[in-house]
Design a protein around this motif. Structure first.
Motif, mmCIF file in Angstrom:
data_model
loop_
_atom_site.group_PDB
_atom_site.id
_atom_site.type_symbol
_atom_site.label_atom_id
_atom_site.label_comp_id
_atom_site.label_asym_id
_atom_site.label_seq_id
_atom_site.Cartn_x
_atom_site.Cartn_y
_atom_site.Cartn_z
ATOM 1 N N ILE A 1 5.693 -16.653 27.333
ATOM 2 C CA ILE A 1 6.421 -16.057 28.325
ATOM 3 C C ILE A 1 6.700 -14.612 27.938
ATOM 4 C CG2 ILE A 1 9.078 -15.905 29.265
ATOM 5 C CD1 ILE A 1 7.346 -18.704 29.829
ATOM 6 N N ASN A 2 6.376 -13.981 28.975
ATOM 7 C CA ASN A 2 6.157 -12.266 28.557
ATOM 8 C C ASN A 2 7.463 -11.814 29.252
ATOM 9 O OD1 ASN A 2 4.243 -9.891 28.285
ATOM 10 N ND2 ASN A 2 5.700 -9.360 29.754
ATOM 11 N N ASP B 1 8.529 -6.215 33.534
ATOM 12 C CA ASP B 1 7.366 -7.219 33.736
ATOM 13 C C ASP B 1 8.153 -8.588 33.100
ATOM 14 O OD1 ASP B 1 5.264 -5.894 34.736
ATOM 15 O OD2 ASP B 1 4.921 -4.583 32.996
ATOM 16 N N LEU B 2 8.210 -9.552 33.782
ATOM 17 C CA LEU B 2 8.671 -10.805 33.589
ATOM 18 C C LEU B 2 7.943 -11.931 33.949
ATOM 19 C CD1 LEU B 2 12.367 -10.107 34.253
ATOM 20 C CD2 LEU B 2 11.310 -9.811 31.989
ATOM 21 N N TYR B 3 7.007 -12.618 33.317
ATOM 22 C CA TYR B 3 6.330 -13.576 33.759
ATOM 23 C C TYR B 3 5.837 -14.571 32.932
ATOM 24 C CZ TYR B 3 2.915 -10.165 31.947
ATOM 25 O OH TYR B 3 2.261 -9.149 31.156
ATOM 26 N N ALA B 4 5.231 -15.579 33.095
ATOM 27 C CA ALA B 4 4.617 -16.774 32.225
ATOM 28 C C ALA B 4 3.165 -16.506 32.299
ATOM 29 C CB ALA B 4 4.973 -18.256 32.644
ATOM 30 N N VAL B 5 2.575 -16.703 31.029
ATOM 31 C CA VAL B 5 1.216 -16.539 30.822
ATOM 32 C C VAL B 5 0.256 -17.701 30.915
ATOM 33 C CG1 VAL B 5 -0.769 -15.303 29.695
ATOM 34 C CG2 VAL B 5 1.718 -14.435 29.726
ATOM 35 N N ILE B 6 -0.656 -17.997 31.689
ATOM 36 C CA ILE B 6 -1.655 -18.931 31.727
ATOM 37 C C ILE B 6 -2.811 -18.652 30.950
ATOM 38 C CG2 ILE B 6 -3.017 -20.915 32.854
ATOM 39 C CD1 ILE B 6 -0.987 -21.280 34.923
ATOM 40 N N VAL C 1 5.701 0.462 29.098
ATOM 41 C CA VAL C 1 6.508 -1.001 29.242
ATOM 42 C C VAL C 1 6.047 -1.721 27.620
ATOM 43 C CG1 VAL C 1 6.717 -3.263 29.850
ATOM 44 C CG2 VAL C 1 6.579 -1.351 31.376
ATOM 45 N N LEU C 2 7.378 -2.099 27.016
ATOM 46 C CA LEU C 2 7.029 -2.890 25.613
ATOM 47 C C LEU C 2 7.188 -4.351 25.903
ATOM 48 C CD1 LEU C 2 9.130 -0.438 23.240
ATOM 49 C CD2 LEU C 2 6.757 -0.402 23.568
ATOM 50 N N HIS C 3 6.262 -5.074 25.564
ATOM 51 C CA HIS C 3 6.294 -6.355 25.709
ATOM 52 C C HIS C 3 6.460 -7.276 24.504
ATOM 53 C CE1 HIS C 3 4.102 -5.636 29.862
ATOM 54 N NE2 HIS C 3 3.571 -4.782 29.173
ATOM 55 N N TYR C 4 7.304 -8.531 24.815
ATOM 56 C CA TYR C 4 7.349 -9.371 23.654
ATOM 57 C C TYR C 4 7.078 -10.677 24.331
ATOM 58 C CZ TYR C 4 9.280 -12.533 20.475
ATOM 59 O OH TYR C 4 9.662 -13.542 19.478
ATOM 60 N N ARG C 5 6.155 -11.484 23.717
ATOM 61 C CA ARG C 5 5.788 -12.720 24.045
ATOM 62 C C ARG C 5 6.156 -13.900 23.221
ATOM 63 N NH1 ARG C 5 -0.220 -12.100 26.862
ATOM 64 N NH2 ARG C 5 0.348 -10.716 28.611
ATOM 65 N N PHE C 6 6.783 -14.930 23.660
ATOM 66 C CA PHE C 6 7.181 -16.212 23.049
ATOM 67 C C PHE C 6 6.747 -17.369 23.480
ATOM 68 C CE2 PHE C 6 10.790 -15.120 25.788
ATOM 69 C CZ PHE C 6 11.170 -16.261 26.064
#
Length: 223
Positions: free
Chosen positions: A27-28, A53-58, A212-217
């Motif tokens: 999840i971004n 920027d809010l989205y899920a990653v496949i 934009v700074l992104h964090y993914r979990f």
């Protein structure tokens, strides 16, 4: 090439599969400052804002593993070697950009929403990605107040398309940053400016620079 509108369709097709497996889906969450150039609306042309920027990653790994679940009519449009960004339809209500300038004079508040993006990658390695994107349609709203129109508050609505050039740097799988410039071409739909102001002739374009700074979990998702 990525066609973002298909991402949601493909994710739904995964969920219809009878035999499901639990996989990790990143999840971004991305947020950062934006600076807008909006000419001809109020006395000032430069205004601060925020980019989301809010989205899920496949990931490509998941795409290859579940390739047989992608509808045949969409397979040729999917690059199996690039990650896909999935956004639920309800999240389209959240603006991609917010414009926030609470100045005593020449204040502007507003947002830009978008539904579909088509992008082309020009450079990609383990650390850097450079790509161009056509975003359409974009829906814009501005709430403005300028001394020349005081005490009236102005409302502007428009629809158009945005061209974006963005450079993403990957510090790790969890931390990324994206520097981007977008130029929005706009067709005004309605406004509360007086006819002599000719706002419909002036509000045709706007530029925005964002970092934009992104964090993914990761979360578990059945596919």
């Amino acid at each position: 090439m990525k066609i973002l509108v298909l991402f949601f369709v493909i994710l739904v097709s995964f969920s219809w599969a009878k035999e499901k497996k639990e996989v990790e889906v990143p999840i971004n969450i991305g947020i950062g400052p934006a600076y807008f150039w909006i000419p001809g609306i109020v006395g000032k042309e430069l205004h601060p804002g925020v980019k989301f920027d809010l989205y899920a990653v496949i990931t490509p790994k998941v795409l290859h593993e579940y390739e047989n679940k992608i509808p045949k009519k969409y397979k040729k449009l999917v690059n199996m070697n690039e990650e896909m960004h999935v956004t639920p339809l309800w999240m389209s209500l959240i603006p991609k950009y917010l414009i926030i300038n609470p100045a005593a004079e020449n204040s502007i508040y507003g947002g830009i929403w978008s539904l579909l993006g088509i992008s082309q990658m020009f450079l990609k390695n383990n650390f850097i990605e450079l790509e161009a994107e056509l975003v359409l349609p974009t829906i814009s709203y501005l709430y403005t107040n300028a001394p020349k129109n005081d005490p009236d508050i102005q409302h502007l609505f428009g629809i158009g398309a945005m061209l974006r050039l963005e450079n993403t740097i990957k510090f790790s799988e969890k931390f990324l940053t994206t520097l981007a410039y977008g130029h929005n071409f706009n067709l005004p739909l309605s406004n509360t400016y007086k006819e002599e102001d000719k706002a419909e002739q002036r509000w045709l374009q706007a530029g925005v620079l964002s970092l934009v700074l992104h964090y993914r979990f990761n979360i578990k998702q059945k596919i």
